[in-house]
Scaffold this motif. Structure first.
Motif, PDB file in Angstrom:
ATOM      1  N   MET A 181      84.091 -24.617 -50.829  1.00 48.71           N
ATOM      2  CA  MET A 181      83.994 -25.808 -49.999  1.00 48.71           C
ATOM      3  C   MET A 181      82.991 -25.610 -48.859  1.00 48.71           C
ATOM      4  SD  MET A 181      85.000 -28.848 -49.729  1.00 48.71           S
ATOM      5  CE  MET A 181      85.922 -30.098 -48.975  1.00 48.71           C
ATOM      6  N   ASN A 182      83.003 -24.418 -48.231  1.00 44.53           N
ATOM      7  CA  ASN A 182      82.066 -24.156 -47.142  1.00 44.53           C
ATOM      8  C   ASN A 182      80.621 -24.192 -47.626  1.00 44.53           C
ATOM      9  OD1 ASN A 182      84.031 -23.971 -45.210  1.00 44.53           O
ATOM     10  ND2 ASN A 182      84.153 -21.748 -45.272  1.00 44.53           N
ATOM     11  N   LYS A 183      80.389 -23.699 -48.863  1.00 48.60           N
ATOM     12  CA  LYS A 183      79.031 -23.732 -49.413  1.00 48.60           C
ATOM     13  C   LYS A 183      78.585 -25.160 -49.646  1.00 48.60           C
ATOM     14  CE  LYS A 183      78.563 -19.201 -51.392  1.00 48.60           C
ATOM     15  NZ  LYS A 183      77.847 -18.449 -52.382  1.00 48.60           N
ATOM     16  N   MET A 184      79.491 -26.007 -50.113  1.00 49.89           N
ATOM     17  CA  MET A 184      79.141 -27.404 -50.339  1.00 49.89           C
ATOM     18  C   MET A 184      78.782 -28.086 -49.022  1.00 49.89           C
ATOM     19  SD  MET A 184      81.343 -30.426 -52.058  1.00 49.89           S
ATOM     20  CE  MET A 184      80.781 -32.112 -52.012  1.00 49.89           C
ATOM     21  N   ILE A 185      79.546 -27.811 -47.993  1.00 53.13           N
ATOM     22  CA  ILE A 185      79.269 -28.407 -46.679  1.00 53.13           C
ATOM     23  C   ILE A 185      77.937 -27.893 -46.146  1.00 53.13           C
ATOM     24  CG2 ILE A 185      80.026 -28.516 -44.265  1.00 53.13           C
ATOM     25  CD1 ILE A 185      82.948 -28.476 -45.395  1.00 53.13           C
ATOM     26  N   GLY A 186      77.741 -26.583 -46.187  1.00 52.01           N
ATOM     27  CA  GLY A 186      76.480 -26.011 -45.698  1.00 52.01           C
ATOM     28  C   GLY A 186      75.287 -26.541 -46.467  1.00 52.01           C
ATOM     29  N   PHE A 187      75.399 -26.569 -47.797  1.00 56.42           N
ATOM     30  CA  PHE A 187      74.328 -27.093 -48.641  1.00 56.42           C
ATOM     31  C   PHE A 187      74.038 -28.551 -48.293  1.00 56.42           C
ATOM     32  CE2 PHE A 187      72.990 -29.461 -52.391  1.00 56.42           C
ATOM     33  CZ  PHE A 187      71.921 -28.707 -52.857  1.00 56.42           C
ATOM     34  N   SER A 188      75.082 -29.360 -48.215  1.00 57.11           N
ATOM     35  CA  SER A 188      74.908 -30.797 -47.959  1.00 57.11           C
ATOM     36  C   SER A 188      74.264 -31.053 -46.600  1.00 57.11           C
ATOM     37  CB  SER A 188      76.254 -31.509 -48.059  1.00 57.11           C
ATOM     38  OG  SER A 188      76.785 -31.379 -49.355  1.00 57.11           O
ATOM     39  N   LEU A 189      74.683 -30.295 -45.607  1.00 58.53           N
ATOM     40  CA  LEU A 189      74.092 -30.472 -44.271  1.00 58.53           C
ATOM     41  C   LEU A 189      72.630 -30.031 -44.257  1.00 58.53           C
ATOM     42  CD1 LEU A 189      77.031 -29.338 -41.964  1.00 58.53           C
ATOM     43  CD2 LEU A 189      76.156 -31.674 -42.302  1.00 58.53           C
ATOM     44  N   MET A 190      72.366 -28.852 -44.809  1.00 59.03           N
ATOM     45  CA  MET A 190      70.986 -28.343 -44.789  1.00 59.03           C
ATOM     46  C   MET A 190      70.051 -29.226 -45.611  1.00 59.03           C
ATOM     47  SD  MET A 190      69.648 -24.535 -45.530  1.00 59.03           S
ATOM     48  CE  MET A 190      67.928 -24.127 -45.689  1.00 59.03           C
ATOM     49  N   VAL A 191      70.444 -29.554 -46.818  1.00 58.46           N
ATOM     50  CA  VAL A 191      69.581 -30.355 -47.690  1.00 58.46           C
ATOM     51  C   VAL A 191      69.477 -31.789 -47.168  1.00 58.46           C
ATOM     52  CG1 VAL A 191      69.339 -31.308 -50.022  1.00 58.46           C
ATOM     53  CG2 VAL A 191      69.975 -28.911 -49.708  1.00 58.46           C
ATOM     54  N   GLY A 192      70.595 -32.354 -46.736  1.00 58.10           N
ATOM     55  CA  GLY A 192      70.578 -33.735 -46.247  1.00 58.10           C
ATOM     56  C   GLY A 192      69.763 -33.915 -44.983  1.00 58.10           C
ATOM     57  N   ILE A 193      70.023 -33.077 -44.008  1.00 59.06           N
ATOM     58  CA  ILE A 193      69.287 -33.180 -42.736  1.00 59.06           C
ATOM     59  C   ILE A 193      67.833 -32.761 -42.927  1.00 59.06           C
ATOM     60  CG2 ILE A 193      69.107 -32.230 -40.390  1.00 59.06           C
ATOM     61  CD1 ILE A 193      72.243 -32.093 -40.434  1.00 59.06           C
ATOM     62  N   GLY A 194      67.622 -31.669 -43.656  1.00 57.09           N
ATOM     63  CA  GLY A 194      66.251 -31.186 -43.865  1.00 57.09           C
ATOM     64  C   GLY A 194      65.374 -32.193 -44.585  1.00 57.09           C
ATOM     65  N   SER A 195      65.877 -32.766 -45.670  1.00 55.95           N
ATOM     66  CA  SER A 195      65.069 -33.716 -46.440  1.00 55.95           C
ATOM     67  C   SER A 195      64.843 -35.012 -45.674  1.00 55.95           C
ATOM     68  CB  SER A 195      65.720 -34.004 -47.796  1.00 55.95           C
ATOM     69  OG  SER A 195      67.021 -34.521 -47.650  1.00 55.95           O
ATOM     70  N   GLY A 229      77.844 -30.204 -59.898  1.00 56.80           N
ATOM     71  CA  GLY A 229      78.762 -29.094 -59.672  1.00 56.80           C
ATOM     72  C   GLY A 229      78.220 -28.040 -58.717  1.00 56.80           C
ATOM     73  N   THR A 230      79.112 -27.143 -58.333  1.00 54.50           N
ATOM     74  CA  THR A 230      78.742 -26.101 -57.376  1.00 54.50           C
ATOM     75  C   THR A 230      77.693 -25.126 -57.910  1.00 54.50           C
ATOM     76  OG1 THR A 230      80.712 -24.860 -57.994  1.00 54.50           O
ATOM     77  CG2 THR A 230      80.861 -26.246 -56.019  1.00 54.50           C
ATOM     78  N   PRO A 231      77.546 -24.926 -59.248  1.00 53.92           N
ATOM     79  CA  PRO A 231      76.447 -24.057 -59.697  1.00 53.92           C
ATOM     80  C   PRO A 231      75.065 -24.562 -59.248  1.00 53.92           C
ATOM     81  CG  PRO A 231      78.009 -24.346 -61.479  1.00 53.92           C
ATOM     82  CD  PRO A 231      78.429 -25.289 -60.364  1.00 53.92           C
ATOM     83  N   PHE A 232      74.958 -25.877 -59.010  1.00 55.64           N
ATOM     84  CA  PHE A 232      73.691 -26.432 -58.540  1.00 55.64           C
ATOM     85  C   PHE A 232      73.305 -25.845 -57.183  1.00 55.64           C
ATOM     86  CE2 PHE A 232      71.051 -29.583 -56.359  1.00 55.64           C
ATOM     87  CZ  PHE A 232      70.063 -29.804 -57.307  1.00 55.64           C
ATOM     88  N   ILE A 288      62.975 -28.513 -51.730  1.00 51.68           N
ATOM     89  CA  ILE A 288      62.583 -27.382 -50.877  1.00 51.68           C
ATOM     90  C   ILE A 288      63.800 -26.819 -50.142  1.00 51.68           C
ATOM     91  CG2 ILE A 288      61.305 -26.753 -48.779  1.00 51.68           C
ATOM     92  CD1 ILE A 288      59.113 -28.774 -49.817  1.00 51.68           C
ATOM     93  N   PHE A 289      64.595 -27.696 -49.527  1.00 51.39           N
ATOM     94  CA  PHE A 289      65.756 -27.217 -48.771  1.00 51.39           C
ATOM     95  C   PHE A 289      66.863 -26.696 -49.685  1.00 51.39           C
ATOM     96  CE2 PHE A 289      63.610 -29.238 -45.267  1.00 51.39           C
ATOM     97  CZ  PHE A 289      63.881 -28.360 -44.227  1.00 51.39           C
ATOM     98  N   ALA A 290      66.984 -27.246 -50.891  1.00 52.47           N
ATOM     99  CA  ALA A 290      67.952 -26.708 -51.852  1.00 52.47           C
ATOM    100  C   ALA A 290      67.555 -25.285 -52.259  1.00 52.47           C
ATOM    101  CB  ALA A 290      68.054 -27.614 -53.088  1.00 52.47           C
ATOM    102  N   LEU A 291      66.253 -25.082 -52.508  1.00 53.37           N
ATOM    103  CA  LEU A 291      65.776 -23.741 -52.854  1.00 53.37           C
ATOM    104  C   LEU A 291      65.958 -22.778 -51.692  1.00 53.37           C
ATOM    105  CD1 LEU A 291      62.507 -24.590 -54.835  1.00 53.37           C
ATOM    106  CD2 LEU A 291      64.688 -23.760 -55.782  1.00 53.37           C
ATOM    107  N   LEU A 292      65.684 -23.239 -50.480  1.00 48.79           N
ATOM    108  CA  LEU A 292      65.877 -22.386 -49.301  1.00 48.79           C
ATOM    109  C   LEU A 292      67.348 -22.004 -49.145  1.00 48.79           C
ATOM    110  CD1 LEU A 292      63.553 -24.120 -46.661  1.00 48.79           C
ATOM    111  CD2 LEU A 292      63.275 -21.836 -47.656  1.00 48.79           C
TER     112      LEU A 292
END
Length: 162
Positions: free
Chosen positions: A1-15, A90-93, A154-158
């Protein structure tokens, strides 16, 4: 769950930030006015009174609360698109982002949402039919959403590499 939140915040805000930088560059180089997020905030405030479609009657500059609401909405939508990536693939993404989901969400879904939901809500009609030079506006929207998708990738890869 923490990875999903971190990913969503970084990718969402970054993009979304990448999209905003693109808008500033277009304005500086071509004089193309970026989205007035204060007017979007005004529309959001009108929803409380049951006003589903923004009218262009109020020509006053948006208030501070309208600007804050509009800009917050803009970034929340960017985060929501990142959440959709994880929910749909899914989370593998998160560990191994690929381009096809980014294209489907960042370009296709976001463009159709803009054309079929956002533009009518802002009072410019379905697919922006009330906009002068509609074809050019649609092209600019597709380009902007492609820039947004590149930012997502870019932010997903980062995030995946961190």
């Amino acid at each position: 769950m923490n990875k999903m939140i971190g990913f969503s915040l970084m990718v969402g805000i970054g993009s979304t930030l990448v999209l905003d930088i693109w808008g500033v560059l277009l304005f500086k180089m071509k004089g193309i006015t970026p989205t007035n997020w204060g007017m979007v905030g005004r529309w959001l405030m009108g929803l409380r009174q049951g006003e589903w479609v923004a009218t262009q009657q109020n020509v006053q500059s948006p208030s501070l609360i309208e600007k804050i609401s509009g800009w917050s909405f803009h970034y929340l939508v960017g985060i929501a698109y990142a959440v959709i990536l994880v929910l749909a693939w899914g989370t593998p993404f998160i560990q191994s982002p690929t381009l096809l989901p980014i294209i489907l969400v960042g370009i296709v879904l976001s463009t159709f949402a803009g054309l079929m939901l956002f533009m009518p809500a802002m009072g410019v009609g379905f697919c922006g039919r009330k906009i002068p030079n509609q074809g050019n506006a649609l092209l600019m929207m597709i380009i902007a959403h492609t820039v947004f998708a590149l930012g997502q990738y870019i932010f997903a890869l980062l995030y995946a590499s961190g």
